[in-house]
Write a protein that holds these residues in place. Structure first.
Motif, PDB file in Angstrom:
ATOM      1  N   THR A   6       0.834  -1.215   0.000  1.00  0.00           N
ATOM      2  CA  THR A   6       0.000   0.000   0.000  1.00  0.00           C
ATOM      3  C   THR A   6       0.863   1.258   0.000  1.00  0.00           C
ATOM      4  OG1 THR A   6      -0.171  -0.214   2.420  1.00  0.00           O
ATOM      5  CG2 THR A   6      -1.995  -1.081   1.106  1.00  0.00           C
ATOM      6  N   LEU A  53      -5.544  -2.061   0.895  1.00  0.00           N
ATOM      7  CA  LEU A  53      -5.510  -3.460   0.486  1.00  0.00           C
ATOM      8  C   LEU A  53      -6.584  -4.154   1.312  1.00  0.00           C
ATOM      9  CD1 LEU A  53      -2.442  -5.702  -0.208  1.00  0.00           C
ATOM     10  CD2 LEU A  53      -4.384  -6.583   1.078  1.00  0.00           C
ATOM     11  N   CYS A  92     -14.837  -2.111  -4.693  1.00  0.00           N
ATOM     12  CA  CYS A  92     -13.974  -3.287  -4.846  1.00  0.00           C
ATOM     13  C   CYS A  92     -14.762  -4.570  -5.088  1.00  0.00           C
ATOM     14  CB  CYS A  92     -13.098  -3.460  -3.604  1.00  0.00           C
ATOM     15  SG  CYS A  92     -11.936  -2.085  -3.342  1.00  0.00           S
ATOM     16  N   LEU A 110      -6.606  -9.112  -6.147  1.00  0.00           N
ATOM     17  CA  LEU A 110      -5.571  -9.885  -5.447  1.00  0.00           C
ATOM     18  C   LEU A 110      -5.854 -11.353  -5.717  1.00  0.00           C
ATOM     19  CD1 LEU A 110      -5.410  -8.113  -1.957  1.00  0.00           C
ATOM     20  CD2 LEU A 110      -3.627  -8.094  -3.695  1.00  0.00           C
ATOM     21  N   CYS A 140      -9.838 -14.863  -6.339  1.00  0.00           N
ATOM     22  CA  CYS A 140      -9.647 -13.469  -5.983  1.00  0.00           C
ATOM     23  C   CYS A 140     -10.096 -13.272  -4.542  1.00  0.00           C
ATOM     24  CB  CYS A 140     -10.450 -12.557  -6.914  1.00  0.00           C
ATOM     25  SG  CYS A 140     -10.236 -10.803  -6.548  1.00  0.00           S
ATOM     26  N   THR A 157      -8.726  -6.861  -3.045  1.00  0.00           N
ATOM     27  CA  THR A 157      -8.251  -5.879  -4.017  1.00  0.00           C
ATOM     28  C   THR A 157      -7.133  -5.026  -3.422  1.00  0.00           C
ATOM     29  OG1 THR A 157      -9.870  -4.235  -3.295  1.00  0.00           O
ATOM     30  CG2 THR A 157     -10.502  -5.658  -5.131  1.00  0.00           C
ATOM     31  N   LEU A 158      -6.327  -4.469  -4.318  1.00  0.00           N
ATOM     32  CA  LEU A 158      -5.411  -3.385  -3.985  1.00  0.00           C
ATOM     33  C   LEU A 158      -5.936  -2.179  -4.747  1.00  0.00           C
ATOM     34  CD1 LEU A 158      -2.783  -2.336  -2.685  1.00  0.00           C
ATOM     35  CD2 LEU A 158      -1.584  -3.050  -4.762  1.00  0.00           C
ATOM     36  N   GLU A 177      -1.256  -3.615 -10.796  1.00  0.00           N
ATOM     37  CA  GLU A 177      -1.396  -5.063 -10.967  1.00  0.00           C
ATOM     38  C   GLU A 177      -0.107  -5.785 -10.589  1.00  0.00           C
ATOM     39  OE1 GLU A 177      -4.727  -5.449 -14.543  1.00  0.00           O
ATOM     40  OE2 GLU A 177      -2.606  -5.251 -15.062  1.00  0.00           O
ATOM     41  N   ALA A 200       0.174  -5.819  -6.839  1.00  0.00           N
ATOM     42  CA  ALA A 200      -0.776  -6.778  -6.261  1.00  0.00           C
ATOM     43  C   ALA A 200      -0.280  -8.212  -6.416  1.00  0.00           C
ATOM     44  CB  ALA A 200      -2.150  -6.613  -6.922  1.00  0.00           C
ATOM     45  N   SER A 257       2.659  -8.784  -3.989  1.00  0.00           N
ATOM     46  CA  SER A 257       2.280  -8.886  -2.572  1.00  0.00           C
ATOM     47  C   SER A 257       1.635 -10.227  -2.264  1.00  0.00           C
ATOM     48  CB  SER A 257       1.342  -7.737  -2.191  1.00  0.00           C
ATOM     49  OG  SER A 257       0.139  -7.778  -2.937  1.00  0.00           O
TER      50      SER A 257
END
Length: 481
Positions: A32, A46, A84, A124, A131, A134-135, A154, A157, A160
């Motif tokens: 983040t 996130l 999201c 994510l 999934c 989300t980020l 992307e 994400a 991470s």
């Protein structure tokens, strides 16, 4: 599969990962902060999407939405009103330039109560395709996000999530189950079938291991790419050079992993050739350009010579380029400073021949001695002739693929020949202790065989040895040669 079943599986994956248990996850905090800094946005979250709410695992800048606001204190938001939720359901990035004019989100409390005017969110994704959240970055002013912004978010994400999964695997990782027919507990061990079963288990285990290699390797390349963008400040020339080395080495390793995964797949899986008309000289030059920096670091050169005549061949361009990359890289790694790595293209009848070897002003022509001795899987063929090819410097009979088409006998063997010593077992230790990985060579053999060709070591102790790639002319389905 209906949506309800898919959602139930998604929630189960989140539970198995333990991603909801930890209060703070360092890699998510870094993601983040990095995204907010690089994209120059005041807010970045996130979030993990549960059944009825979005929970913020990491957040930057929520206090900008008002002192002690509910988002900052509760660190959660209803799924039904979250931007999201669309990203999680669709597995696609969502960019909103102006939330007030967006038909789906103009009435959301994020728009009216918290004043969010622009939004960019990416999924994510776990390694098995679910999934989990989300980020996302947000701003209180309208903003048009570029394709480059989307690509960076992307990438962050993916990095991470891959880092999180790798760290979780390091804490407690169960041994992967060998699915039927690889479950050893259900196999009736007939002695005559044991070698086949062992091969099947090796293939399955190899597939698991290479899949696990891909995750940390992707993380390394992703963060090297982030550093190359100079997000955290300008880089010195030496730092840029080292990052280039990391990136190029990572690409090479990733290509190896991908080839292992492809070649370890079952024999009946579709792994056909993507044949196209290829200019072989240009293809060789592309491979050379990729490895020029590696050669220069070892104070070496790479030179290409092409025999006059046919240049266009029907080949799988990517697979042949991979073969050339592996062989040239292997020669570079095993040769001394001051060497010239040579690539010579010729044709005999309907066959394409590509020779790879090295020349040195003091050490002479041919592959290094240890290189010839360390090839347990390559046919080593000696051929004598007094006629010399003006382009490669090797005897013409050595370049004639018809003389060695069966890949078996030696037409001339001398007592001190390394090929004979290797066959007699005298150099077993040299093979085992060779510091250079032969994985690329093994993969190259497989790729050559897919073309109906082969790779050999040819030459004599006097003229030197070299790799010889021999490929027959292929035809499109229904084409007559």
């Amino acid at each position: 599969m209906n949506v309800t079943t898919r959602e139930r599986q998604r929630l189960l994956v989140m539970e198995e990962l333990g991603i909801l248990d930890s209060e703070s996850i360092p890699v998510f905090e870094e993601a983040t902060q990095t995204a907010a800094h690089f994209l120059d946005t005041p807010i970045c979250i996130l979030g993990l999407m549960e059944q009825d709410r979005q929970r913020f695992k990491s957040a930057v800048g929520l206090s900008r939405l008002g002192l002690m606001n509910k988002l900052a204190t509760s660190r959660q938001f209803p799924r039904s009103e979250s931007f999201c939720a669309y990203v999680v359901d669709s597995h696609q990035a969502l960019a909103i330039e102006n939330t007030l004019t967006h038909p789906a989100f103009a009435s959301s409390s994020l728009t009216h109560q918290y004043g969010i005017r622009s939004y960019l969110g990416v999924p994510l994704m776990t390694s098995n395709g679910f999934c989990v959240g989300t980020l996302a970055v947000m701003d209180v002013i309208t903003r048009r996000f570029t394709e480059r912004d989307v690509q960076f978010l992307e990438l962050t994400a993916r990095w991470s999530m891959s880092e999180f999964e790798r760290n979780q695997a390091g804490v407690a990782k169960p041994i992967p189950s060998l699915e039927p027919p690889f479950d050893l507990n259900s196999v009736d061990f007939n002695p005559s079938e044991q070698p086949v079963i062992a091969d099947q288990v090796k293939i399955q285990l190899l597939s698991h291991l290479t899949q696990e290699l891909r995750t940390p390797l992707t993380s390394v390349m992703g963060m090297a790419s982030v550093l190359t963008r100079e997000i955290y400040g300008p880089l010195t020339a030496k730092q840029k050079e080292y990052l280039d080395i990391i990136h190029n080495s990572g690409q090479y390793l990733l290509s190896l992993v991908n080839e292992i995964i492809e070649l370890s797949s079952p024999k009946d899986s579709p792994r056909g050739l993507n044949l196209a008309s290829v200019d072989i000289e240009m293809l060789c030059q592309q491979a050379i350009n990729t490895l020029e920096h590696a050669a220069q670091r070892r104070e070496q050169e790479i030179r290409l010579s092409v025999e006059p005549g046919r240049r266009i061949w029907l080949l799988d361009k990517d697979k042949i380029r991979q073969i050339l990359y592996h062989l040239i890289f292997d020669v570079i790694q095993s040769s001394n400073a001051g060497s010239i790595v040579r690539l010579h293209v010729s044709h005999r009848g309907r066959n394409l021949n590509i020779a790879v070897w090295v020349s040195h002003p003091w050490l002479g022509e041919g592959l290094p001695y240890a290189e010839v001795c360390a090839q347990p899987s390559l046919v080593i063929t000696n051929v004598n002739s007094t006629d010399v090819d003006p382009y490669s410097g090797f005897s013409l009979s050595e370049l004639d693929s018809d003389l060695v088409s069966d890949g078996l006998g030696l037409t001339a063997v001398v007592e001190e020949d390394p090929a004979e010593k290797w066959r007699s077992g005298e150099l077993e230790g040299d093979r085992e202790n060779s510091p250079h990985s032969k994985l690329g060579l093994l993969l190259s053999q497989q790729l050559a065989e897919m073309h109906g060709g082969q790779i050999k070591i040819q030459g004599t102790p006097e003229s030197g040895y070299r790799y010889m790639i021999n490929l027959p002319q292929l035809a499109e389905p229904g084409e007559n040669l």
